[in-house]
Motif scaffolding. Structure first.
Motif, PDB file in Angstrom:
ATOM      1  N   ASN A   1       0.835  -1.193   0.000  1.00 56.80           N
ATOM      2  CA  ASN A   1       0.000   0.000   0.000  1.00 56.80           C
ATOM      3  C   ASN A   1       0.870   1.242   0.000  1.00 56.80           C
ATOM      4  O   ASN A   1       1.858   1.316   0.720  1.00 56.80           O
ATOM      5  CB  ASN A   1      -0.906   0.047   1.232  1.00 56.80           C
ATOM      6  CG  ASN A   1      -2.037  -0.919   1.122  1.00 56.80           C
ATOM      7  OD1 ASN A   1      -1.870  -2.086   1.401  1.00 56.80           O
ATOM      8  ND2 ASN A   1      -3.176  -0.447   0.697  1.00 56.80           N
TER       9      ASN A   1
ATOM     10  N   ASP B   1      -0.615   4.183   0.690  1.00 57.36           N
ATOM     11  CA  ASP B   1      -1.370   5.094   1.560  1.00 57.36           C
ATOM     12  C   ASP B   1      -1.705   6.392   0.838  1.00 57.36           C
ATOM     13  O   ASP B   1      -1.861   7.433   1.453  1.00 57.36           O
ATOM     14  CB  ASP B   1      -0.631   5.380   2.875  1.00 57.36           C
ATOM     15  CG  ASP B   1      -0.568   4.160   3.774  1.00 57.36           C
ATOM     16  OD1 ASP B   1      -1.382   3.235   3.586  1.00 57.36           O
ATOM     17  OD2 ASP B   1       0.288   4.120   4.668  1.00 57.36           O
TER      18      ASP B   1
ATOM     19  N   THR C   1      -9.357  -3.088  -1.208  1.00 61.90           N
ATOM     20  CA  THR C   1     -10.444  -3.854  -0.610  1.00 61.90           C
ATOM     21  C   THR C   1     -11.733  -3.723  -1.416  1.00 61.90           C
ATOM     22  O   THR C   1     -11.976  -2.701  -2.057  1.00 61.90           O
ATOM     23  CB  THR C   1     -10.680  -3.455   0.856  1.00 61.90           C
ATOM     24  OG1 THR C   1     -11.678  -4.311   1.414  1.00 61.90           O
ATOM     25  CG2 THR C   1     -11.113  -2.023   0.995  1.00 61.90           C
TER      26      THR C   1
ATOM     27  N   ARG D   1     -11.490  -2.739   5.258  1.00 57.61           N
ATOM     28  CA  ARG D   1     -10.266  -1.925   5.243  1.00 57.61           C
ATOM     29  C   ARG D   1      -9.473  -2.192   6.515  1.00 57.61           C
ATOM     30  O   ARG D   1     -10.028  -2.261   7.598  1.00 57.61           O
ATOM     31  CB  ARG D   1     -10.623  -0.450   5.133  1.00 57.61           C
ATOM     32  CG  ARG D   1     -11.237  -0.123   3.786  1.00 57.61           C
ATOM     33  CD  ARG D   1     -11.767   1.264   3.731  1.00 57.61           C
ATOM     34  NE  ARG D   1     -10.659   2.201   3.539  1.00 57.61           N
ATOM     35  CZ  ARG D   1     -10.832   3.496   3.447  1.00 57.61           C
ATOM     36  NH1 ARG D   1     -12.023   4.024   3.556  1.00 57.61           N
ATOM     37  NH2 ARG D   1      -9.796   4.283   3.260  1.00 57.61           N
TER      38      ARG D   1
ATOM     39  N   GLN E   1      -6.421   2.748   3.265  1.00 60.73           N
ATOM     40  CA  GLN E   1      -6.568   1.556   2.424  1.00 60.73           C
ATOM     41  C   GLN E   1      -7.339   1.895   1.156  1.00 60.73           C
ATOM     42  O   GLN E   1      -8.393   2.511   1.200  1.00 60.73           O
ATOM     43  CB  GLN E   1      -7.327   0.475   3.195  1.00 60.73           C
ATOM     44  CG  GLN E   1      -7.637  -0.774   2.409  1.00 60.73           C
ATOM     45  CD  GLN E   1      -6.443  -1.669   2.285  1.00 60.73           C
ATOM     46  OE1 GLN E   1      -5.726  -1.852   3.245  1.00 60.73           O
ATOM     47  NE2 GLN E   1      -6.236  -2.223   1.124  1.00 60.73           N
TER      48      GLN E   1
ATOM     49  N   GLN F   1      -9.787   1.316  -1.885  1.00 60.15           N
ATOM     50  CA  GLN F   1     -11.065   0.597  -1.884  1.00 60.15           C
ATOM     51  C   GLN F   1     -11.741   0.713  -3.241  1.00 60.15           C
ATOM     52  O   GLN F   1     -11.640   1.736  -3.908  1.00 60.15           O
ATOM     53  CB  GLN F   1     -11.971   1.207  -0.807  1.00 60.15           C
ATOM     54  CG  GLN F   1     -13.331   0.571  -0.698  1.00 60.15           C
ATOM     55  CD  GLN F   1     -14.122   1.167   0.453  1.00 60.15           C
ATOM     56  OE1 GLN F   1     -13.607   1.308   1.547  1.00 60.15           O
ATOM     57  NE2 GLN F   1     -15.351   1.527   0.199  1.00 60.15           N
TER      58      GLN F   1
END
Length: 104
Positions: free
Chosen positions: A2, A4, A37, A43, A48, A50
């Motif tokens: 990730n 972020d 996700t 999450r 996260q 999505q």
């Protein structure tokens, strides 16, 4: 993985789009976009990425277009953290059983 670089709703920020576009520009043939996700209750942290409904299509399409601009193909790592996800909706944690996660 990730970065972020997601907005609070999980949609990609311009920063994320530029991050992956740089990989494509650098010569990558396939750019795999980070752990994303498929359910808001899954999450595992605030930033996260999505993609849980059609509202994510416009910004995600923009991300893919930036990757394609440099000739690379785009893929996405779809995830669901089950009992290890945080509950952003205030409901039950989605999991196939009530067995506690090892990390809990």
């Amino acid at each position: 993985m990730n970065t972020d670089y997601s907005n609070t709703d999980g949609s990609p920020m311009e920063l994320m789009m530029d991050y992956y576009a740089r990989r494509a520009k650098g010569g990558a043939g396939l750019v795999v976009v980070e752990s994303t996700t498929i359910d808001p209750t899954s999450r595992n942290h605030g930033a996260q990425s999505q993609f849980s409904d059609t509202s994510y299509i416009p910004l995600s399409s923009k991300l893919v277009d930036k990757i394609h601009r440099y000739g690379a193909k785009a893929a996405i790592e779809l995830t669901h953290f089950g009992a290890d996800g945080t509950v952003s909706s205030g409901g039950e944690e989605p999991a196939p059983s009530d067995v506690t996660s090892r990390g809990a």
